[in-house]
Each structure stands twice: as C-alpha cells, then as structure tokens.
Design an enzyme around this catalytic site. Structure first.
Site, short mmCIF file in Angstrom:
data_model
loop_
_atom_site.label_atom_id
_atom_site.label_comp_id
_atom_site.label_asym_id
_atom_site.label_seq_id
_atom_site.Cartn_x
_atom_site.Cartn_y
_atom_site.Cartn_z
N CYS A 137 -70.40 14.65 21.29
CA CYS A 137 -71.66 14.05 21.71
C CYS A 137 -72.20 13.29 20.51
O CYS A 137 -72.68 13.89 19.54
CB CYS A 137 -72.65 15.12 22.17
SG CYS A 137 -74.28 14.45 22.60
N GLU A 151 -71.01 8.62 26.35
CA GLU A 151 -69.65 8.84 25.90
C GLU A 151 -68.85 7.57 26.10
O GLU A 151 -69.21 6.72 26.92
CB GLU A 151 -69.03 10.01 26.66
CG GLU A 151 -67.75 10.56 26.04
CD GLU A 151 -67.92 10.90 24.57
OE1 GLU A 151 -67.57 10.02 23.74
OE2 GLU A 151 -68.42 11.99 24.26
#
Length: 254
Positions: free
Chosen positions: A2, A111
C-alpha cells in the site's frame, strides 16, 4: 503493498466510526496520501475511571515507521508497509506489534498493475474502495522516534497481507482491513498478545472492494484533488505508445 491511499470522508464520520470522542484538529479531505506525510491514526488510550467505554486517541503520525533503536533516521530505509505474516519476527516491528497497534482510517487505497517490461505499456493505476462505501480501518503499528537533539516524532506503518481473489490480478499484496467489531481486540495490547490477534491479519472478503481504473495523475504527490479518482477507460491508456527514451514499465511512488 500500500503506497498511496485516501481519506475523504468528513471528520465526524471518521471519528465516529473509529470510536474517538474528540480530536482537536480538523482535517480536510485528502485524495492522494503519500509516504512521509502526516497521517491520521487511532490508538488505545488509558480507560477513564468508572467508564466501560473504550478510550481511543486520534493523533497524527509520519507515514514511515522508525524503530526506537535507530540512531540516524537518514540512514534508515523508509518503512511504509509491514508484512503481517512476519512482523512479529522482525526487529523493526516486534515491539510495536506487542505494545503499539493502531488503526489507520481510509476511504480506500491505490494500487498499480504493472505489465511485463517487454509489452512497452505503462503501469495502470486503480482506485480501490469498499463497494458499500464508508470508512475503513487498516491495521497499523506506531513508534515514537526520539532524535539525538531530543525532538520526538510519531511514526506509523500500514500492515499488508496477501491479496484476495479480486485484487490479485492487480497486485499480490493488499492492506489488512480491521472490521469495527474487531477494533477493540486489535487495539488492546495489554491483554491481547500478537498471537491472539493473528487471526485478524487476513485478506478482506473477495467481494469487499471494487477496483476502478484511474489516470496517472495519482503518480504525482502534487496532485491532491478529486481528479485523481476520476475513472478512465483502461483501453485508452493501453493504446498510448510509450514515450521514446523513457522506461514506462516502472512507476515511482515518490
């Protein structure tokens, strides 16, 4: 992993879901939160005498954990994620896993799906948010780092786990999401040892998130407005030829 996320919900909604009674500072919607920036985190505070309610404290911390034993933070790598499977065994995270577990509120995260280098295509960014909307809470760890000059800074890291089936086609890791019913157990470090909360460090259900393709605006930290979450057609991006002389197979988060 992340490497970018967003927190765009209103403060009263965020604090209400996290069970924080009050927070002195107001905070604006943030659409592109990046490492080394201050982030909102929630930890367990001492319970008030005579109260049966959890006492939680919200504070700001630098995203990028620095263990207390580090002598010079300039010589230490940037730790923005901690692998949940091995955190208790790592010197950088062991103490925080036992004593300083936190929640990191978010509206969702970003992402990048990286194509093979030989394809000549750019990485595709995705805005990944819960299908039901609302605030979510990532599992996190916190350390307060004291520098040689006596100054202190709270630092934090977001925990990750293997991706669920829905996210696996984009990346093989994802943040650990702690459900509201489990907030108390995750934050209670005095009675809940790491092994007793290990079952919380798992992927979200396959239907929990939805992934929305977005443009490369999110790649730059300076782009902080809602446009970074504007949906795009993936085919349009994939049809763009790579710029001559530039390797587009990798994308810098910083």
């Amino acid at each position: 992993m992340c490497g970018r996320y967003a927190l765009t919900h209103k403060p009263d909604e965020v604090l209400g879901i996290l069970g924080v009674a009050d927070f002195e500072d107001d905070f604006p919607p943030r659409f592109n939160i990046a490492p080394t920036q201050p982030v909102l985190v929630v930890g367990q505070a001492d319970r008030q005498p005579g109260s049966n309610l959890p006492d939680r404290r919200a504070t700001l911390a630098r995203w990028g954990l620095i263990p207390g034993w580090v002598k010079d933070m300039r010589d230490f790598p940037l730790l923005i994620n901690a692998r949940s499977e091995t955190a208790i065994d790592k010197a950088s995270f062991r103490a925080a896993m036992r004593h300083r577990r936190i929640l990191v509120p978010a509206s969702g995260f970003y992402e990048w799906k990286r194509p093979p280098k030989e394809s000549g295509m750019s990485s595709q960014a995705y805005w990944i948010r819960p299908k039901s909307g609302g605030v979510i809470a990532f599992a996190g760890l916190m350390e307060t780092y004291a520098s040689a000059d006596g100054s202190e800074v709270d630092t934090a890291v977001i925990m990750t786990t293997k991706a669920n089936r829905a996210i696996r086609g984009i990346h093989d890791r994802m943040p650990v999401v702690i459900r509201p019913d489990d907030f108390e157990r995750w934050l209670e470090c005095k009675t809940q040892e790491p092994r007793q909360v290990a079952d919380l460090l798992k992927p979200a259900e396959d239907d929990f998130f939805e992934a929305i393709p977005v443009s490369d605006l999110v790649n730059k930290v300076s782009n902080m407005g809602p446009d970074v979450q504007k949906p795009v057609a993936v085919a349009e991006l994939e049809d763009k030829p790579p710029k001559p002389g530039k390797d587009t197979s990798q994308m810098s988060l910083f």
